[in-house]
Design an enzyme around this catalytic site. Structure first.
Site, PDB file in Angstrom:
ATOM      1  N   ASP A  33       0.913  -1.281  -0.212  1.00 51.84           N
ATOM      2  CA  ASP A  33      -0.046   0.178   0.092  1.00 51.84           C
ATOM      3  C   ASP A  33       0.985   1.317  -0.200  1.00 51.84           C
ATOM      4  O   ASP A  33       2.037   1.370   0.573  1.00 51.84           O
ATOM      5  CB  ASP A  33      -1.047   0.025   1.441  1.00 51.84           C
ATOM      6  CG  ASP A  33      -2.270   0.969   1.042  1.00 51.84           C
ATOM      7  OD1 ASP A  33      -2.351   1.229   0.024  1.00 51.84           O
ATOM      8  OD2 ASP A  33      -2.571   1.412   2.143  1.00 51.84           O
ATOM      9  N   TRP A  38       3.052   7.847  -2.585  1.00 51.72           N
ATOM     10  CA  TRP A  38       4.476   7.953  -3.008  1.00 51.72           C
ATOM     11  C   TRP A  38       4.158   9.036  -4.276  1.00 51.72           C
ATOM     12  O   TRP A  38       5.115   9.811  -4.274  1.00 51.72           O
ATOM     13  CB  TRP A  38       5.044   6.560  -3.520  1.00 51.72           C
ATOM     14  CG  TRP A  38       6.461   6.792  -3.685  1.00 51.72           C
ATOM     15  CD1 TRP A  38       7.456   6.619  -3.073  1.00 51.72           C
ATOM     16  CD2 TRP A  38       6.851   6.736  -5.120  1.00 51.72           C
ATOM     17  NE1 TRP A  38       8.475   6.552  -3.679  1.00 51.72           N
ATOM     18  CE2 TRP A  38       8.160   6.715  -5.022  1.00 51.72           C
ATOM     19  CE3 TRP A  38       6.261   7.110  -6.361  1.00 51.72           C
ATOM     20  CZ2 TRP A  38       9.011   7.063  -6.147  1.00 51.72           C
ATOM     21  CZ3 TRP A  38       6.983   7.309  -7.310  1.00 51.72           C
ATOM     22  CH2 TRP A  38       8.294   7.201  -7.372  1.00 51.72           C
ATOM     23  N   ARG A  46      -0.871   9.361  -9.902  1.00 50.83           N
ATOM     24  CA  ARG A  46      -0.726   8.000  -9.007  1.00 50.83           C
ATOM     25  C   ARG A  46      -0.259   6.930  -9.810  1.00 50.83           C
ATOM     26  O   ARG A  46       0.708   6.080  -9.105  1.00 50.83           O
ATOM     27  CB  ARG A  46      -2.340   7.833  -8.705  1.00 50.83           C
ATOM     28  CG  ARG A  46      -2.914   8.977  -7.637  1.00 50.83           C
ATOM     29  CD  ARG A  46      -4.527   8.410  -7.206  1.00 50.83           C
ATOM     30  NE  ARG A  46      -4.399   6.881  -6.759  1.00 50.83           N
ATOM     31  CZ  ARG A  46      -4.225   6.775  -5.581  1.00 50.83           C
ATOM     32  NH1 ARG A  46      -4.047   7.499  -4.676  1.00 50.83           N
ATOM     33  NH2 ARG A  46      -4.317   5.256  -5.333  1.00 50.83           N
ATOM     34  N   HIS A  50       2.351   3.246  -9.057  1.00 48.95           N
ATOM     35  CA  HIS A  50       2.031   1.949  -9.311  1.00 48.95           C
ATOM     36  C   HIS A  50       3.158   1.484 -10.027  1.00 48.95           C
ATOM     37  O   HIS A  50       3.712   0.194  -9.700  1.00 48.95           O
ATOM     38  CB  HIS A  50       0.868   1.731 -10.056  1.00 48.95           C
ATOM     39  CG  HIS A  50      -0.368   2.121  -9.177  1.00 48.95           C
ATOM     40  ND1 HIS A  50      -0.544   1.660  -8.099  1.00 48.95           N
ATOM     41  CD2 HIS A  50      -1.594   2.925  -9.463  1.00 48.95           C
ATOM     42  CE1 HIS A  50      -1.802   2.367  -7.509  1.00 48.95           C
ATOM     43  NE2 HIS A  50      -2.440   2.978  -8.370  1.00 48.95           N
ATOM     44  N   GLU A  80     -12.462  -3.993  -4.230  1.00 52.28           N
ATOM     45  CA  GLU A  80     -12.965  -2.833  -4.078  1.00 52.28           C
ATOM     46  C   GLU A  80     -12.301  -1.882  -4.748  1.00 52.28           C
ATOM     47  O   GLU A  80     -12.836  -0.886  -5.153  1.00 52.28           O
ATOM     48  CB  GLU A  80     -12.760  -2.449  -2.536  1.00 52.28           C
ATOM     49  CG  GLU A  80     -13.960  -3.381  -1.632  1.00 52.28           C
ATOM     50  CD  GLU A  80     -13.703  -4.611  -1.314  1.00 52.28           C
ATOM     51  OE1 GLU A  80     -12.399  -5.189  -1.420  1.00 52.28           O
ATOM     52  OE2 GLU A  80     -14.495  -5.514  -1.513  1.00 52.28           O
ATOM     53  N   LEU A 144      10.402 -20.769  -4.195  1.00 49.73           N
ATOM     54  CA  LEU A 144       9.474 -19.891  -3.887  1.00 49.73           C
ATOM     55  C   LEU A 144       8.072 -20.019  -4.523  1.00 49.73           C
ATOM     56  O   LEU A 144       8.426 -19.837  -5.786  1.00 49.73           O
ATOM     57  CB  LEU A 144      10.094 -18.453  -3.794  1.00 49.73           C
ATOM     58  CG  LEU A 144       9.253 -17.491  -3.409  1.00 49.73           C
ATOM     59  CD1 LEU A 144       9.172 -17.434  -1.769  1.00 49.73           C
ATOM     60  CD2 LEU A 144       9.654 -15.915  -3.749  1.00 49.73           C
ATOM     61  N   ARG A 207      -5.238  -1.558   8.899  1.00 46.08           N
ATOM     62  CA  ARG A 207      -6.486  -2.336   8.460  1.00 46.08           C
ATOM     63  C   ARG A 207      -6.074  -3.523   7.627  1.00 46.08           C
ATOM     64  O   ARG A 207      -5.180  -3.561   6.985  1.00 46.08           O
ATOM     65  CB  ARG A 207      -7.616  -1.452   8.040  1.00 46.08           C
ATOM     66  CG  ARG A 207      -7.142  -0.789   6.774  1.00 46.08           C
ATOM     67  CD  ARG A 207      -8.221   0.289   6.091  1.00 46.08           C
ATOM     68  NE  ARG A 207      -7.958   1.009   5.184  1.00 46.08           N
ATOM     69  CZ  ARG A 207      -7.713   2.523   5.253  1.00 46.08           C
ATOM     70  NH1 ARG A 207      -7.751   3.033   6.733  1.00 46.08           N
ATOM     71  NH2 ARG A 207      -7.274   3.171   4.445  1.00 46.08           N
ATOM     72  N   LEU A 208      -7.076  -4.297   7.381  1.00 50.48           N
ATOM     73  CA  LEU A 208      -6.906  -5.513   6.470  1.00 50.48           C
ATOM     74  C   LEU A 208      -7.349  -5.158   4.884  1.00 50.48           C
ATOM     75  O   LEU A 208      -7.008  -5.915   4.056  1.00 50.48           O
ATOM     76  CB  LEU A 208      -7.729  -6.901   7.073  1.00 50.48           C
ATOM     77  CG  LEU A 208      -6.842  -7.383   8.307  1.00 50.48           C
ATOM     78  CD1 LEU A 208      -7.917  -8.609   8.700  1.00 50.48           C
ATOM     79  CD2 LEU A 208      -5.396  -7.745   8.070  1.00 50.48           C
ATOM     80  N   GLU A 220       0.940 -13.161  12.516  1.00 49.88           N
ATOM     81  CA  GLU A 220       1.428 -12.120  13.192  1.00 49.88           C
ATOM     82  C   GLU A 220       1.449 -10.780  12.403  1.00 49.88           C
ATOM     83  O   GLU A 220       1.498 -10.936  11.151  1.00 49.88           O
ATOM     84  CB  GLU A 220       3.029 -12.221  13.792  1.00 49.88           C
ATOM     85  CG  GLU A 220       3.117 -13.332  14.733  1.00 49.88           C
ATOM     86  CD  GLU A 220       2.480 -12.819  16.006  1.00 49.88           C
ATOM     87  OE1 GLU A 220       2.616 -11.737  16.403  1.00 49.88           O
ATOM     88  OE2 GLU A 220       2.145 -13.695  16.476  1.00 49.88           O
TER      89      GLU A 220
HETATM   90  C1  IPE Z   1      -5.616  -2.648  -0.472  1.00 52.31           C
HETATM   91  O1  IPE Z   1      -5.141  -1.236  -0.435  1.00 52.31           O
HETATM   92  C2  IPE Z   1      -5.662  -3.261  -1.685  1.00 52.31           C
HETATM   93  C3  IPE Z   1      -4.392  -3.542  -2.252  1.00 52.31           C
HETATM   94  C4  IPE Z   1      -3.139  -3.288  -1.699  1.00 52.31           C
HETATM   95  C5  IPE Z   1      -4.279  -4.189  -3.497  1.00 52.31           C
HETATM   96  P1  IPE Z   1      -6.267  -0.052  -0.588  1.00 52.31           P
HETATM   97  O2  IPE Z   1      -5.560   0.868  -0.985  1.00 52.31           O
HETATM   98  O3  IPE Z   1      -7.214  -0.468  -1.682  1.00 52.31           O
HETATM   99  O4  IPE Z   1      -6.883  -0.256   0.763  1.00 52.31           O
HETATM  100  P2  IPE Z   1      -7.847   1.010   1.493  1.00 52.31           P
HETATM  101  O5  IPE Z   1      -8.798   1.585   0.376  1.00 52.31           O
HETATM  102  O6  IPE Z   1      -6.908   1.949   2.067  1.00 52.31           O
HETATM  103  O7  IPE Z   1      -8.454   0.262   2.726  1.00 52.31           O
HETATM  104  C1  IPE Z   2      -1.544   0.341  -3.474  1.00 51.51           C
HETATM  105  O1  IPE Z   2      -1.334   1.546  -3.270  1.00 51.51           O
HETATM  106  C2  IPE Z   2      -1.777  -0.238  -4.583  1.00 51.51           C
HETATM  107  C3  IPE Z   2      -3.113  -0.702  -4.831  1.00 51.51           C
HETATM  108  C4  IPE Z   2      -4.171  -0.500  -4.185  1.00 51.51           C
HETATM  109  C5  IPE Z   2      -3.377  -1.609  -6.366  1.00 51.51           C
HETATM  110  P1  IPE Z   2      -2.656   2.615  -3.436  1.00 51.51           P
HETATM  111  O2  IPE Z   2      -2.919   2.986  -4.855  1.00 51.51           O
HETATM  112  O3  IPE Z   2      -3.514   2.275  -2.536  1.00 51.51           O
HETATM  113  O4  IPE Z   2      -1.683   3.784  -2.821  1.00 51.51           O
HETATM  114  P2  IPE Z   2      -2.467   4.827  -1.708  1.00 51.51           P
HETATM  115  O5  IPE Z   2      -2.878   4.093  -0.617  1.00 51.51           O
HETATM  116  O6  IPE Z   2      -3.686   5.539  -2.455  1.00 51.51           O
HETATM  117  O7  IPE Z   2      -1.123   5.778  -1.417  1.00 51.51           O
HETATM  118 MG    MG Z   3      -4.084   2.311  -0.749  1.00 50.15          MG
END
Ligand code: IPE
Ligand code: IPE
Ligand code: MG
Length: 253
Positions: A33, A38, A46, A50, A80, A144, A207-208, A220
């Site tokens: 995440d 970044w 954005r 990625h 989502e 792996l 969060r998950l 863990e």
């Molecule tokens: C979780 O990150 C999904 C991935 C890393 C693929 P998100 O950025 O989508 O999660 P939220 O929206 O912050 O909960």
């Molecule tokens: C995680 O980075 C990648 C995916 C969810 C695919 P984000 O795109 O969620 O980056 P932030 O959380 O918006 O910074």
């Molecule tokens: Mg994110």
């Protein structure tokens, strides 16, 4: 399958003599995440985050392997994430192809087995083709296991497992007495993988986000205050060190 149970019942072997885990995690799951932030911090779109985040994957997988980790699961696209602007979704779903075009030969050479966990049928054709090719090409590798959670959601996975099990009960292949932890796990998208020992989430979010809800029951958790594109081998070392210093009790003493 068997391994999963060894993991879950490890307390019977360990708690009496050990103060900490001391062992390397067998399975590390990572919520990668912070790519968007970044990029924003650098005044970039954005998607640049990625692209940068993708570059980190191989290095971290190899480093995990050097630690003796057997399985790495990476959350690449959640059920989502379709809520994001179309341009970003399109870019994210191009990434598996881009990543594999560059990395697949090296992954294969390094005996890595690529796997996918998620509802792949909903993905664009080019994404499906790229991941299928990687899964097929590396299926005989026994190094792996690099498992990508792609169009994956923990709740959907559980609902699907319930559907599959119910269908078998309806057909008379199973009775409700057969339904237990083991059988349920075998109907999840993660079926042949042990449960993660260690979950790492980058970016500081705690969060998950619908990731491996069943499988993380006794994992863990390690939350790293670093954005995914900045995640280094050193950060992984630290997460593994912290993991080793913890004592897993599984409800025991
Ligand atoms: C979780 O990150 C999904 C991935 C890393 C693929 P998100 O950025 O989508 O999660 P939220 O929206 O912050 O909960
Ligand atoms: C995680 O980075 C990648 C995916 C969810 C695919 P984000 O795109 O969620 O980056 P932030 O959380 O918006 O910074
Ligand atoms: Mg994110």
């Amino acid at each position: 399958m068997f391994e999963r149970f060894i993991n879950q019942n490890a307390w019977t072997l360990k708690t009496e003599e050990a103060e900490t885990n001391a062992t390397t995690p067998s399975h590390i799951a990572i919520i990668m995440d912070g790519n968007g932030r970044w990029a924003k911090n650098k005044g970039l779109p954005r998607v640049a985050g990625h692209r940068e985040g993708m570059k980190v994957i191989h290095k971290i997988a190899e480093h995990a392997k050097a630690h003796g980790v057997g399985y790495v699961t990476l959350y690449a696209f959640s059920t989502e994430n379709w809520k994001r602007p179309k341009g970003e979704v399109d870019f994210l779903l191009r990434l598996p192809e881009r990543f594999l075009n560059v990395e697949l030969p090296k992954l294969h050479e390094n005996n890595v087995q690529v796997r996918i966990m998620g509802t792949t049928e909903e993905l664009p054709k080019h994404t499906i083709q790229a991941v299928r090719k990687a899964v097929e090409k590396t299926s005989q590798n026994d190094g792996l296991v690099l498992n990508f959670a792609l169009n994956y959601g923990g709740r959907f996975e559980i609902i699907e497992a319930v559907r599959k099990i119910s269908a078998k009960v309806e057909k008379g292949e199973l009775t409700t007495d057969h339904i237990n932890d083991y059988l349920f796990s075998e109907h999840l998208m993660s079926h042949s993988l042990p449960d993660p020992d260690l979950l790492i989430r980058t970016s500081g979010e705690i969060r998950l986000s619908n990731f491996m809800l069943w499988q993380l029951a006794y994992s863990e958790f390690y939350f790293a205050d670093v954005l995914w594109p900045d995640f280094t081998k050193g950060h992984l070392d630290e997460a593994i060190e912290v993991y080793k210093s913890r004592k897993r009790r599984y409800g025991g003493v």
